[in-house]
Design a protein around this motif. Sequence first.
Motif, mmCIF file in Angstrom:
data_model
loop_
_atom_site.group_PDB
_atom_site.id
_atom_site.type_symbol
_atom_site.label_atom_id
_atom_site.label_comp_id
_atom_site.label_asym_id
_atom_site.label_seq_id
_atom_site.Cartn_x
_atom_site.Cartn_y
_atom_site.Cartn_z
ATOM 1 N N VAL A 1 39.487 39.070 39.140
ATOM 2 C CA VAL A 1 39.178 40.475 39.370
ATOM 3 C C VAL A 1 40.264 41.256 38.661
ATOM 4 C CG1 VAL A 1 39.021 42.263 41.156
ATOM 5 C CG2 VAL A 1 38.182 39.972 41.624
ATOM 6 N N ASP A 2 39.979 42.439 38.179
ATOM 7 C CA ASP A 2 41.065 43.314 37.720
ATOM 8 C C ASP A 2 40.698 44.750 38.056
ATOM 9 O OD1 ASP A 2 39.391 44.245 35.694
ATOM 10 O OD2 ASP A 2 40.347 43.039 34.139
ATOM 11 N N TYR B 1 51.132 38.380 47.981
ATOM 12 C CA TYR B 1 50.951 39.491 47.029
ATOM 13 C C TYR B 1 49.620 40.197 47.256
ATOM 14 C CZ TYR B 1 49.297 35.104 45.054
ATOM 15 O OH TYR B 1 48.732 33.862 44.894
ATOM 16 N N THR B 2 49.007 39.965 48.400
ATOM 17 C CA THR B 2 47.739 40.643 48.705
ATOM 18 C C THR B 2 48.014 41.977 49.407
ATOM 19 O OG1 THR B 2 47.660 39.274 50.667
ATOM 20 C CG2 THR B 2 46.390 38.518 48.756
ATOM 21 N N ARG B 3 46.951 42.594 49.896
ATOM 22 C CA ARG B 3 47.050 43.995 50.311
ATOM 23 C C ARG B 3 48.247 44.331 51.207
ATOM 24 N NH1 ARG B 3 42.261 47.364 53.151
ATOM 25 N NH2 ARG B 3 41.078 46.230 51.553
ATOM 26 N N ARG C 1 40.191 53.360 45.249
ATOM 27 C CA ARG C 1 40.847 52.164 45.747
ATOM 28 C C ARG C 1 41.168 51.294 44.527
ATOM 29 N NH1 ARG C 1 39.547 47.058 48.698
ATOM 30 N NH2 ARG C 1 37.428 47.124 47.863
ATOM 31 N N VAL D 1 42.396 47.710 42.713
ATOM 32 C CA VAL D 1 42.356 46.262 42.858
ATOM 33 C C VAL D 1 43.012 45.701 41.614
ATOM 34 C CG1 VAL D 1 40.811 44.263 42.993
ATOM 35 C CG2 VAL D 1 40.198 46.380 44.150
ATOM 36 N N ASP D 2 43.667 44.564 41.711
ATOM 37 C CA ASP D 2 44.074 43.878 40.493
ATOM 38 C C ASP D 2 43.952 42.383 40.702
ATOM 39 O OD1 ASP D 2 46.375 43.019 41.814
ATOM 40 O OD2 ASP D 2 47.666 44.497 40.858
ATOM 41 N N ARG D 3 44.434 41.589 39.747
ATOM 42 C CA ARG D 3 44.146 40.159 39.858
ATOM 43 C C ARG D 3 44.971 39.472 40.940
ATOM 44 N NH1 ARG D 3 46.761 36.619 35.013
ATOM 45 N NH2 ARG D 3 48.576 37.897 34.508
ATOM 46 N N TYR D 4 45.913 40.189 41.541
ATOM 47 C CA TYR D 4 46.704 39.607 42.616
ATOM 48 C C TYR D 4 46.268 40.139 43.981
ATOM 49 C CZ TYR D 4 49.258 37.982 38.642
ATOM 50 O OH TYR D 4 49.562 37.384 37.460
ATOM 51 N N ALA D 5 46.291 41.445 44.125
ATOM 52 C CA ALA D 5 45.811 42.041 45.373
ATOM 53 C C ALA D 5 44.298 42.180 45.268
ATOM 54 C CB ALA D 5 46.492 43.376 45.617
ATOM 55 N N THR D 6 43.625 41.049 45.329
ATOM 56 C CA THR D 6 42.176 41.067 45.115
ATOM 57 C C THR D 6 41.456 41.740 46.280
ATOM 58 O OG1 THR D 6 42.111 38.836 46.078
ATOM 59 C CG2 THR D 6 42.160 39.011 43.680
ATOM 60 N N ASP D 7 42.150 41.906 47.395
ATOM 61 C CA ASP D 7 41.565 42.649 48.517
ATOM 62 C C ASP D 7 41.945 44.124 48.465
ATOM 63 O OD1 ASP D 7 44.209 42.031 48.980
ATOM 64 O OD2 ASP D 7 43.969 41.630 51.110
ATOM 65 N N GLY D 8 42.537 44.538 47.353
ATOM 66 C CA GLY D 8 42.741 45.962 47.139
ATOM 67 C C GLY D 8 44.065 46.474 47.645
ATOM 68 N N TYR D 9 44.523 47.560 47.024
ATOM 69 C CA TYR D 9 45.771 48.200 47.446
ATOM 70 C C TYR D 9 45.547 49.144 48.624
ATOM 71 C CZ TYR D 9 48.387 46.057 43.702
ATOM 72 O OH TYR D 9 49.006 45.123 42.907
ATOM 73 N N GLY D 10 44.343 49.150 49.129
ATOM 74 C CA GLY D 10 44.008 49.987 50.270
ATOM 75 C C GLY D 10 42.538 49.775 50.566
ATOM 76 N N PRO E 1 41.136 46.014 29.589
ATOM 77 C CA PRO E 1 41.187 44.602 29.950
ATOM 78 C C PRO E 1 41.086 43.629 28.780
ATOM 79 C CG PRO E 1 39.052 45.536 30.504
ATOM 80 C CD PRO E 1 39.915 46.666 30.067
ATOM 81 N N ARG F 1 50.675 52.280 44.901
ATOM 82 C CA ARG F 1 51.398 52.123 46.167
ATOM 83 C C ARG F 1 51.837 53.469 46.744
ATOM 84 N NH1 ARG F 1 52.805 48.580 42.353
ATOM 85 N NH2 ARG F 1 52.437 46.362 42.754
#
Lengths: 337, 337, 337, 337
Positions: free
Chosen positions: C25-26, C90-92, D23, D25-34, D178, D281
């Motif tokens: 995902v990105d 490193y998740t939410r 909201r 999202v990136d490849r690490y916080a795949t559950d989103g920054y919020g 990307p 953030r």
Amino acid sequence: MSSHSRIDIQEPTFGAGIWHFGRYVDRYATDGYGPPVSTLEAIDLAGQVGELSVVDLTFPFDPPDLPLDDVKTALKRNGLRAIAVTPEIYTRRFTRGAFTNPDPEVRRQAIELVSRGAETARELGCDYVKLWPGQDGWDYPFQSDHSELWRLSLDAVRELATNFPDLRFAIEYKPREPRNSMVFSSVTKTLLGIEEIGLPNVGILLDFGHSLYGGESPADAARLAISRGRLFAIDVNDNYRGWDDDMVVGSVHLTETFEFFHALRDAGWDGVWQLDQFPFREDSVEAARAGIRVMKTIHRALGLLDHEALAAAQRAQDALAAQRVVQQALLSAQAGQ
Amino acid sequence: MSSHSRIDIQEPTFGAGIWHFGRYVDRYATDGYGPPVSTLEAIDLAGQVGELSVVDLTFPFDPPDLPLDDVKTALKRNGLRAIAVTPEIYTRRFTRGAFTNPDPEVRRQAIELVSRGAETARELGCDYVKLWPGQDGWDYPFQSDHSELWRLSLDAVRELATNFPDLRFAIEYKPREPRNSMVFSSVTKTLLGIEEIGLPNVGILLDFGHSLYGGESPADAARLAISRGRLFAIDVNDNYRGWDDDMVVGSVHLTETFEFFHALRDAGWDGVWQLDQFPFREDSVEAARAGIRVMKTIHRALGLLDHEALAAAQRAQDALAAQRVVQQALLSAQAGQ
Amino acid sequence: MSSHSRIDIQEPTFGAGIWHFGRYVDRYATDGYGPPVSTLEAIDLAGQVGELSVVDLTFPFDPPDLPLDDVKTALKRNGLRAIAVTPEIYTRRFTRGAFTNPDPEVRRQAIELVSRGAETARELGCDYVKLWPGQDGWDYPFQSDHSELWRLSLDAVRELATNFPDLRFAIEYKPREPRNSMVFSSVTKTLLGIEEIGLPNVGILLDFGHSLYGGESPADAARLAISRGRLFAIDVNDNYRGWDDDMVVGSVHLTETFEFFHALRDAGWDGVWQLDQFPFREDSVEAARAGIRVMKTIHRALGLLDHEALAAAQRAQDALAAQRVVQQALLSAQAGQ
Amino acid sequence: MSSHSRIDIQEPTFGAGIWHFGRYVDRYATDGYGPPVSTLEAIDLAGQVGELSVVDLTFPFDPPDLPLDDVKTALKRNGLRAIAVTPEIYTRRFTRGAFTNPDPEVRRQAIELVSRGAETARELGCDYVKLWPGQDGWDYPFQSDHSELWRLSLDAVRELATNFPDLRFAIEYKPREPRNSMVFSSVTKTLLGIEEIGLPNVGILLDFGHSLYGGESPADAARLAISRGRLFAIDVNDNYRGWDDDMVVGSVHLTETFEFFHALRDAGWDGVWQLDQFPFREDSVEAARAGIRVMKTIHRALGLLDHEALAAAQRAQDALAAQRVVQQALLSAQAGQ
């Protein structure tokens, strides 16, 4: 770390590398960006700036047989002191390496040149001898055994620091140029080497621009070096993060320059604020004055900074709050100019 | 675009910039990476390589009063032809700009120097005059009115191309160095300028390394320039993508170098394969041979490449399949060495 | 360092991060580059590669309540072993930091998550627990007190290593992403921290791509870490030096990848050759096979390399001679494919 | 170019991409920054900023079946107008390309999605449809025929601009992400393409950060686009020059941001000053206010700038003089805050 009050901030001492006032050459303008400048002429130009207290002198002088007394006299008449001597271990005979040259005879010559420079530094009462082994490194993949270059580099610095226990040696690290990769490439690699050497009189000269284009945060780099008692000196300038452009202080990264000086003061470091600019196409005296003008603004901003509010923002790692505090200090400092 | 069969691939002609064999200087080794090399000595070194057919000559010659007949004789005895003349519009008097110098008198001198170079190129029967305005650009934010620099640059090239309609002028673009930003910085900016000039005898010299460290795909850049009939010449070398390191061809980016030459051939471009390496610390003749050895491997690989399979992979934009085909050709080419 | 003969080079063990086979995902394709992939599905895909012996498992599993026995069964049926567990710090909830989060409660959660991962690693008989604190760092100038972030980072790792003395913890450093600057940013900064922690069970996972785009020579970085007994594991991939592109091994920097593996072998390091590729738009099984094919070529080249000739070239720091030796080995290895 | 007096400088209109409030999202916080944010919620957040007049809306809305009237109502209640629609041609089905996808069916879907977005833009009375073909490009050497990607890109834009002659299409170029390389990568490449398309309703959206990390001078890029009548819109933000960090305006490059806006005003461009920040953030409303506060400072500085002195410095290409003038204006503007 943030207990320093606003009151104890003293006016900094300003300095400059003497090459700031010299003649620049590169691979295109091989006839130079201006006429040759001798050591004495450069010292007189440094004196003209009117704000400088110390200079870092490249060695040998130009001309090489210039009597040391003449240098002393020139410094005196300009109200300057030599803070350091920088032996030129990066000229033609050292282009394949100084401390790491494959030829032991050339490595010996490098040690000898630095030793002569160290004796001169001692006679001048300098604070440190600067080591800038810019030709020590590699250009191509597979060109060298990195462990061997590392060993040779540490051995040379150890030998020098052992031979001159009354002097301090400051390694100026840099990612690259003139070598495609330098051995002493970062603050942390240099700290690792210094701790391996294990002598008290070896430290770091942290060049803001080298740190910036090496991908470091100069403020973070400074704190690391200070925490280990190894920050001997600093140089400031600016660049576009891709190369060591040696531009006038603050011309691109004013906020990060402010952050750098804040980290120094916050950690209790009180050394000289020193210029390492290369004004290829500008008047060197005016360029020095411009850099100092920016540093003075930053110094005032340090005094005006709401340290408590900044510390609170940093505890919360609140970027927006920190920026507000910082911008407020910078503007007040500029307005008070 | 991909209809070229394997049969019509001719042996390329190899060339080199004469500076490849010259003496290098930079801001640290101000006494040079070796002793001075005159134009005639450099030509003889180029001859020693044994694989070069053409050279690009910097102008004025060294020494400046060297008779043209001596140059012709030297070229002849080394089996070389001058493919181009490169006027040195980047030395001391042009450090604040050649075509874009704020002083109209210096701009005039730049035009005159190029004009004399062009006359020499005509006498030597060159294919093109190379324009490399490396000092035309800016260093600091707000330093100049970019529109004005752009206008001055186009005006100068237009004037030259108009004055010498029988000659071709090839602009070598580069992102930066010695200026922090050059006016002719990319293939597309240069093409825009050339189309605005509107003359048929202005084109591009595409330096592989400049394209690479400018963030372009050199293969893509070549196709764009060819599609508009403006690719006059190429130079090859290599670097680490952060600076114009001018390393030996293929030492870092072999696959992308192969892709570049593939794009040239696929688009029907059949010019000289020319070296622009700066072997600061290497033997210049050996470095040239090393670059040519890599180019010969690439040339063999072009002959062995399964063009149908590659075309199919590219139609599907299948990176893994394309890599397999390409690696197969490269290995066969190397094994056949 | 160079005494290893050609004979004792064993076939390497190949591994991969399980995320290689996961769903990417990105910030643009927020719905993913493909459908979701569970832990068991990813293990089965890893098994399909046919060349992998070990995998590094992210933790918690997907779904989080997946019984460990199911994971063991899936590994077994695919002939795989778990070499490591990578707790997802490193998740939410950790986006403002894991070990360095301004909130002590979140820091505690990070320690707890890693601890649960460590227990799982123990049950799986892993070689190490991987620590990748990608959210620990900063984004803006002045955002944080770098000394405090450093202290918090070392404290957390020390606590973990103390609590699990029978396990090894490998810190994977990276210059940046997802933070604009990571605390553990380089091999030497991480080594400094590890030596400050002072425990034997903390080391480094050196990711070739992280090293490359951080401006290091991965070969040099590996030698440094090995010389201090701290190289616990490696990951390989490739990129364009400006970002962590996680491309297929050798697709851009084949020579430097070879140099990296040569340095490992020359220094006597014999760990797993492990993939960390992100084939966003490619078939993940095919991409793994492509990476392994390149690693096998490199392994053969190590066997064929004329070590004496290379050592001689490196003693002389002769870039051209070294390249000849290296290219000869690579071509022979490929021809033997 | 510098004839604009201090008096005619109007207060700018401020805008923002609606994703600023979404909201991440990136490849690490795949559950989103919020947590997820719907289109209507994002519009309400934009309204909370209190300074925004327009927003750029991604399309389809979230949820996709959201009635357009609901969007209109939400805009109205927040005092906002939709300046543009940005069709999302970069989600899962387009990850291998939108306009350049190897599958003609997917290319057709991209055209259709943009067409539906264009119809929505028409209904909303937008100024332009933004085209951001971020998935159109390549990742690996040799992956694609660059000429073919170029042709497909131009064909798609030409088709759209022909089908909607009453609407304007603004291409947002970007070097990469990307895709490792995007087709529309720079201002000059995009201008070349636009002129080849030859229609009046195709132009450029110049994102300050894209220009900066692509190695351009954003001020120079703006002047070029304006001089050809193709600057349809701008976005501002900041970064560290190595990646599209989408930080708060002016947090790193205040001087160059000022130079950018100066170039716009000097060339007579009077469009919306629009934010494209990604406050991963940070609070999105506060981050927008912070960006606008900086833009207001810059706007005041434009009014206070000594244009005659700056023009004189630029005619002389005097970097030091230009900096003095600029710093004076910035500080006065801040003091007047």
